[in-house]
Motif scaffolding. Structure first.
Motif, PDB file in Angstrom:
ATOM      1  N   LEU A   1       0.856  -1.195  -0.159  1.00 11.83           N
ATOM      2  CA  LEU A   1      -0.104  -0.006  -0.085  1.00 11.83           C
ATOM      3  C   LEU A   1       0.820   1.072   0.163  1.00 11.83           C
ATOM      4  O   LEU A   1       0.443   2.271  -0.705  1.00 11.83           O
ATOM      5  CB  LEU A   1      -1.016  -0.039   1.158  1.00 11.83           C
ATOM      6  CG  LEU A   1      -1.951  -1.047   1.385  1.00 11.83           C
ATOM      7  CD1 LEU A   1      -2.854  -0.884   2.397  1.00 11.83           C
ATOM      8  CD2 LEU A   1      -2.534  -1.007  -0.117  1.00 11.83           C
TER       9      LEU A   1
ATOM     10  N   HIS B   1       2.495  12.907  -4.470  1.00 11.84           N
ATOM     11  CA  HIS B   1       3.213  12.479  -3.092  1.00 11.84           C
ATOM     12  C   HIS B   1       4.871  12.609  -3.215  1.00 11.84           C
ATOM     13  O   HIS B   1       5.134  12.344  -4.439  1.00 11.84           O
ATOM     14  CB  HIS B   1       2.916  11.090  -2.821  1.00 11.84           C
ATOM     15  CG  HIS B   1       1.769  10.819  -2.278  1.00 11.84           C
ATOM     16  ND1 HIS B   1       1.036  11.462  -1.251  1.00 11.84           N
ATOM     17  CD2 HIS B   1       0.595   9.957  -2.739  1.00 11.84           C
ATOM     18  CE1 HIS B   1      -0.168  10.975  -1.188  1.00 11.84           C
ATOM     19  NE2 HIS B   1      -0.458  10.170  -2.160  1.00 11.84           N
TER      20      HIS B   1
ATOM     21  N   ASN C   1      -4.425  -0.506  -7.114  1.00 13.78           N
ATOM     22  CA  ASN C   1      -5.581  -1.393  -6.902  1.00 13.78           C
ATOM     23  C   ASN C   1      -6.859  -0.512  -7.000  1.00 13.78           C
ATOM     24  O   ASN C   1      -7.804  -1.158  -7.602  1.00 13.78           O
ATOM     25  CB  ASN C   1      -5.543  -1.804  -5.472  1.00 13.78           C
ATOM     26  CG  ASN C   1      -6.670  -2.763  -5.024  1.00 13.78           C
ATOM     27  OD1 ASN C   1      -7.710  -2.393  -4.815  1.00 13.78           O
ATOM     28  ND2 ASN C   1      -6.397  -4.183  -5.021  1.00 13.78           N
TER      29      ASN C   1
ATOM     30  N   GLU D   1      -3.178  13.840   0.660  1.00 13.24           N
ATOM     31  CA  GLU D   1      -3.061  13.058   1.857  1.00 13.24           C
ATOM     32  C   GLU D   1      -3.993  13.578   2.898  1.00 13.24           C
ATOM     33  O   GLU D   1      -4.187  14.888   2.943  1.00 13.24           O
ATOM     34  CB  GLU D   1      -1.651  13.187   2.650  1.00 13.24           C
ATOM     35  CG  GLU D   1      -0.778  12.635   1.589  1.00 13.24           C
ATOM     36  CD  GLU D   1       0.731  12.409   2.299  1.00 13.24           C
ATOM     37  OE1 GLU D   1       0.668  11.950   3.404  1.00 13.24           O
ATOM     38  OE2 GLU D   1       1.686  12.859   1.556  1.00 13.24           O
TER      39      GLU D   1
ATOM     40  N   LEU E   1     -13.438   4.424   0.220  1.00 11.35           N
ATOM     41  CA  LEU E   1     -12.503   3.793  -0.775  1.00 11.35           C
ATOM     42  C   LEU E   1     -11.506   3.117  -0.085  1.00 11.35           C
ATOM     43  O   LEU E   1     -10.729   3.920   0.558  1.00 11.35           O
ATOM     44  CB  LEU E   1     -12.343   4.814  -1.833  1.00 11.35           C
ATOM     45  CG  LEU E   1     -11.363   4.231  -3.182  1.00 11.35           C
ATOM     46  CD1 LEU E   1     -12.459   3.221  -3.841  1.00 11.35           C
ATOM     47  CD2 LEU E   1     -11.021   5.070  -3.985  1.00 11.35           C
TER      48      LEU E   1
ATOM     49  N   VAL F   1      -8.649  -0.820  -0.401  1.00 14.81           N
ATOM     50  CA  VAL F   1      -8.254  -1.899  -1.302  1.00 14.81           C
ATOM     51  C   VAL F   1      -9.057  -3.270  -1.078  1.00 14.81           C
ATOM     52  O   VAL F   1      -8.343  -4.134  -1.294  1.00 14.81           O
ATOM     53  CB  VAL F   1      -6.810  -2.017  -1.243  1.00 14.81           C
ATOM     54  CG1 VAL F   1      -6.141  -0.652  -1.748  1.00 14.81           C
ATOM     55  CG2 VAL F   1      -6.266  -2.225   0.082  1.00 14.81           C
TER      56      VAL F   1
ATOM     57  N   SER G   1      -9.522  -4.754   8.389  1.00 12.68           N
ATOM     58  CA  SER G   1      -8.125  -4.533   8.645  1.00 12.68           C
ATOM     59  C   SER G   1      -7.108  -4.200   7.599  1.00 12.68           C
ATOM     60  O   SER G   1      -5.912  -4.120   7.485  1.00 12.68           O
ATOM     61  CB  SER G   1      -7.702  -6.012   9.016  1.00 12.68           C
ATOM     62  OG  SER G   1      -7.607  -6.846   7.993  1.00 12.68           O
TER      63      SER G   1
ATOM     64  N   HIS H   1      -4.751   1.952   4.593  1.00 15.68           N
ATOM     65  CA  HIS H   1      -3.933   2.810   5.350  1.00 15.68           C
ATOM     66  C   HIS H   1      -4.472   3.061   6.671  1.00 15.68           C
ATOM     67  O   HIS H   1      -5.743   3.126   6.821  1.00 15.68           O
ATOM     68  CB  HIS H   1      -3.924   4.238   4.564  1.00 15.68           C
ATOM     69  CG  HIS H   1      -3.054   4.249   3.431  1.00 15.68           C
ATOM     70  ND1 HIS H   1      -1.747   3.678   3.269  1.00 15.68           N
ATOM     71  CD2 HIS H   1      -3.476   4.522   2.070  1.00 15.68           C
ATOM     72  CE1 HIS H   1      -1.432   3.935   2.078  1.00 15.68           C
ATOM     73  NE2 HIS H   1      -2.529   4.333   1.200  1.00 15.68           N
ATOM     74  N   PRO H   2      -3.862   3.591   7.664  1.00 19.59           N
ATOM     75  CA  PRO H   2      -4.474   3.605   8.949  1.00 19.59           C
ATOM     76  C   PRO H   2      -5.494   4.664   9.026  1.00 19.59           C
ATOM     77  O   PRO H   2      -6.398   4.594   9.813  1.00 19.59           O
ATOM     78  CB  PRO H   2      -2.973   4.236   9.768  1.00 19.59           C
ATOM     79  CG  PRO H   2      -1.767   3.893   9.033  1.00 19.59           C
ATOM     80  CD  PRO H   2      -2.341   3.482   7.478  1.00 19.59           C
TER      81      PRO H   2
ATOM     82  N   ILE I   1      -7.540   5.719   6.861  1.00 18.13           N
ATOM     83  CA  ILE I   1      -8.733   5.081   6.249  1.00 18.13           C
ATOM     84  C   ILE I   1      -9.485   4.160   7.218  1.00 18.13           C
ATOM     85  O   ILE I   1     -10.690   4.331   7.626  1.00 18.13           O
ATOM     86  CB  ILE I   1      -8.698   4.609   4.897  1.00 18.13           C
ATOM     87  CG1 ILE I   1      -8.069   5.321   3.958  1.00 18.13           C
ATOM     88  CG2 ILE I   1      -9.724   3.658   4.442  1.00 18.13           C
ATOM     89  CD1 ILE I   1      -7.626   4.764   2.423  1.00 18.13           C
TER      90      ILE I   1
ATOM     91  N   ALA J   1     -12.767   9.460  -0.661  1.00 14.55           N
ATOM     92  CA  ALA J   1     -11.361   8.955  -0.806  1.00 14.55           C
ATOM     93  C   ALA J   1     -10.422  10.327  -0.539  1.00 14.55           C
ATOM     94  O   ALA J   1     -10.988  11.269  -0.470  1.00 14.55           O
ATOM     95  CB  ALA J   1     -11.521   8.372  -1.961  1.00 14.55           C
ATOM     96  N   ASP J   2      -9.132   9.901  -0.245  1.00 16.10           N
ATOM     97  CA  ASP J   2      -8.221  11.096  -0.190  1.00 16.10           C
ATOM     98  C   ASP J   2      -8.080  11.244  -1.856  1.00 16.10           C
ATOM     99  O   ASP J   2      -8.612  10.720  -2.762  1.00 16.10           O
ATOM    100  CB  ASP J   2      -6.945  10.341   0.247  1.00 16.10           C
ATOM    101  CG  ASP J   2      -6.113   9.477  -0.189  1.00 16.10           C
ATOM    102  OD1 ASP J   2      -6.076   9.355  -1.516  1.00 16.10           O
ATOM    103  OD2 ASP J   2      -5.872   8.584   0.270  1.00 16.10           O
TER     104      ASP J   2
END
Lengths: 352, 352
Positions: A150, A192, A236, B151, B182, B184, B189, B192-193, B195, B230-231
């Motif tokens: 990711l 980024h 993805n 971000e 949004l 993956v 679990s 990204h943290p 999300i 989403a970002d």
């Protein structure tokens, strides 16, 4: 070229296993007579299917196991408790040299975790990536990473570019593939920091990579480049959105042709051409996501793959093997060594 | 409802300006007779076009300026040196109350920077987001952010969800829109943290939001949810990939119908239905990206918009104004106050 090609198949992975796996192998065999198969899974389910297919049976053997990795199993759990699973045994066969490639339609995370643990990464590669090939306006496009990592450093993205380039040359026989980095704009100041830094690395690299700069989501189907490099999050989203959009349009089109007697007649008149159109866009022909960067060939087939789709995953795996893709990646990366250290020290600018 | 609706238009933005802007306004006026327009830009280019359109001219005025924001201008440069540009004057008109909305087909980054500086964010909103509406298998889907914030923190994403929800209720008149994040994969679990944390916040929130959990790229065209959050990185990739894929298929289909006499005849037979199909998928009808979270209405039209596309951007802006979308966002967020502080303290788990 006269050698046989033994392939290890997880006969229990996917929604339509083991039938899709066995029939898919039979289909692939008709195209590639040098294939041999080892089926891992529940023998009483597999053998009757082989009995119905004598040509396939003649080049196949079955290794029985009761264990199957569940679709919702966490990769860490599958690693610990799936050591005799059909998926794991197929990968072990690549490690031991019994097979040249392993293919599974099962749990992606578990397959990647097992493949990483058992096969290890290639020299010079930090992390393997999931790659796949898709139709574009101009032919085919290679996309990676599709979800294995990711978050990626600039160096990871640089390595993915090398792997994608090697794949496009080795397997798709492209002479000088154009490589693009997926971003939210084509200007150098966008995106980024990792992506901008990777762009600089690819530009400065002494490698003979045809780097085309940043590309956006629409460049992928347009075929602006031949290889698209992204982190697993972006890749993805790109993959799933393209699949979903194609499906949406396909359904709407089907409805349109069914709407009245004239449109039904129109479909009949155009059926041959429509058949070609459907074939070109058929996602089953692009089935088979490759785990690039591993010391061995492992391919993930779609969970919903039917036999036809599975046969294409087998064929993709064979292409990877036959074209020595891994050796090409090693060779390209070995050349990139010095430049990597050189550029890695410069800092990404904090352009907003 | 009897009030007139004055709209500020950047007459110089986009590839086909000022003709696309003037003719787009004329088209919108035929649908919405309450509209009035202020055109900002080069008067000698605009007035002759208005002279040819008496009905439009009767409800329009022109404010002359020589300055135009370049397509490749950096937002920071445009902010400093574009204070009398057609784009900036249109936004200023919203701030002063002369107009209810500003629309431009010009430089997205510059438009967002100016809109943020001049209009400011709504109370309780950290950052504005770019939102748009797209066709899905089940009707329409709202997507945000499409690229304003690469971000995003969990709180940003939470606020985007509130904004998207308010938009779907106010403008699309959905009673209880399903809101998805949004990601993956759909498992808790994954991703990204930020999300995952945003998912927890939406779950725990006392707000009456119909949170459907994580969705993937294919869920957007499938219409699994009504609002996709989403970002800006993921949202931009999703948007561009969907547009590019639709274009790829459209071109391939056109080629298919042109391939021989039978397919040409087929197209004639099916032309009425194909026309409907094309209309439903026509991206011009979805033109007009809204800057949500600002204290005023600003809409970004596609740079390549023709008059028909631009007329839809105007209509989208009018919908935002008429349905008091901003007040709905303020009201929803005010209710969310306590829960935000409460959940913000918990840490995201580091699940790989």
């Amino acid at each position: 070229l006269d050698q046989t090609l033994p392939i290890a198949l997880d006969a229990m992975g996917g929604d339509h296993a083991p039938l899709s796996v066995v029939e898919g192998a039979a289909m692939a065999l008709r195209k590639l007579p040098k294939l041999q198969f080892i089926f891992y899974g529940k023998e009483p389910l597999i053998t009757p299917l082989l009995d119905e297919r004598p040509a396939l049976k003649a080049v196949s053997r079955v290794v029985h196991t009761e264990d199957v990795v569940a679709n919702d199993a966490k990769p860490s759990v599958a690693l610990r408790s799936g050591k005799t699973s059909s998926m794991r045994l197929a990968i072990d066969a690549v490690k031991s040299g019994e097979a040249l490639a392993a293919i599974s339609s099962g749990n992606t995370g578990a397959l990647m975790a097992m493949a990483k643990l058992v096969l290890k990464t290639l020299p010079g590669i930090n992390r393997p990536a999931i790659a796949s090939v898709f139709p574009s306006q101009k032919g085919k496009v290679v996309m990676l990473d599709l979800g294995a990592n990711l978050e990626c450093s600039a160096e990871d993205l640089f390595q993915f570019a090398v792997m994608g380039d090697a794949y496009a040359r080795a397997v798709l026989h492209m002479a000088y593939p154009r490589v693009g980095l997926l971003n939210v704009g084509s200007e150098e100041s966008k995106g980024h920091p990792e992506i901008r830094e990777a762009g600089k690395m690819l530009k400065k690299s002494s490698l003979d990579i045809n780097f085309a700069g940043f590309v956006e989501g629409n460049d992928v189907p347009q075929g602006t480049v031949d290889v698209v490099v992204a982190d697993g999050y972006g890749g993805n989203i790109m993959l799933k959105t393209a699949e979903g959009t194609a499906k949406l349009i396909g359904t709407a089109l089907k409805d349109a042709f069914r709407s009245n007697i004239w449109t039904r007649l129109a479909y009949l008149l155009a059926s041959e051409t429509m058949g070609k159109f459907k074939k070109r866009m058929d996602p089953r022909r692009y089935n088979g996501a490759m785990f690039l960067g591993l010391n061995g060939v492992a391919v993930k087939s779609h969970g919903g793959a039917d036999a036809y789709a599975f046969s294409h995953a087998i064929r993709h795996a064979v292409e990877l093997v036959r074209n020595n893709t891994n050796q090409r990646i090693i060779d390209e990366l070995a050349q990139a060594g010095p430049i990597l250290e050189d550029v890695g020290e410069s800092q990404a600018e904090n352009v907003p």
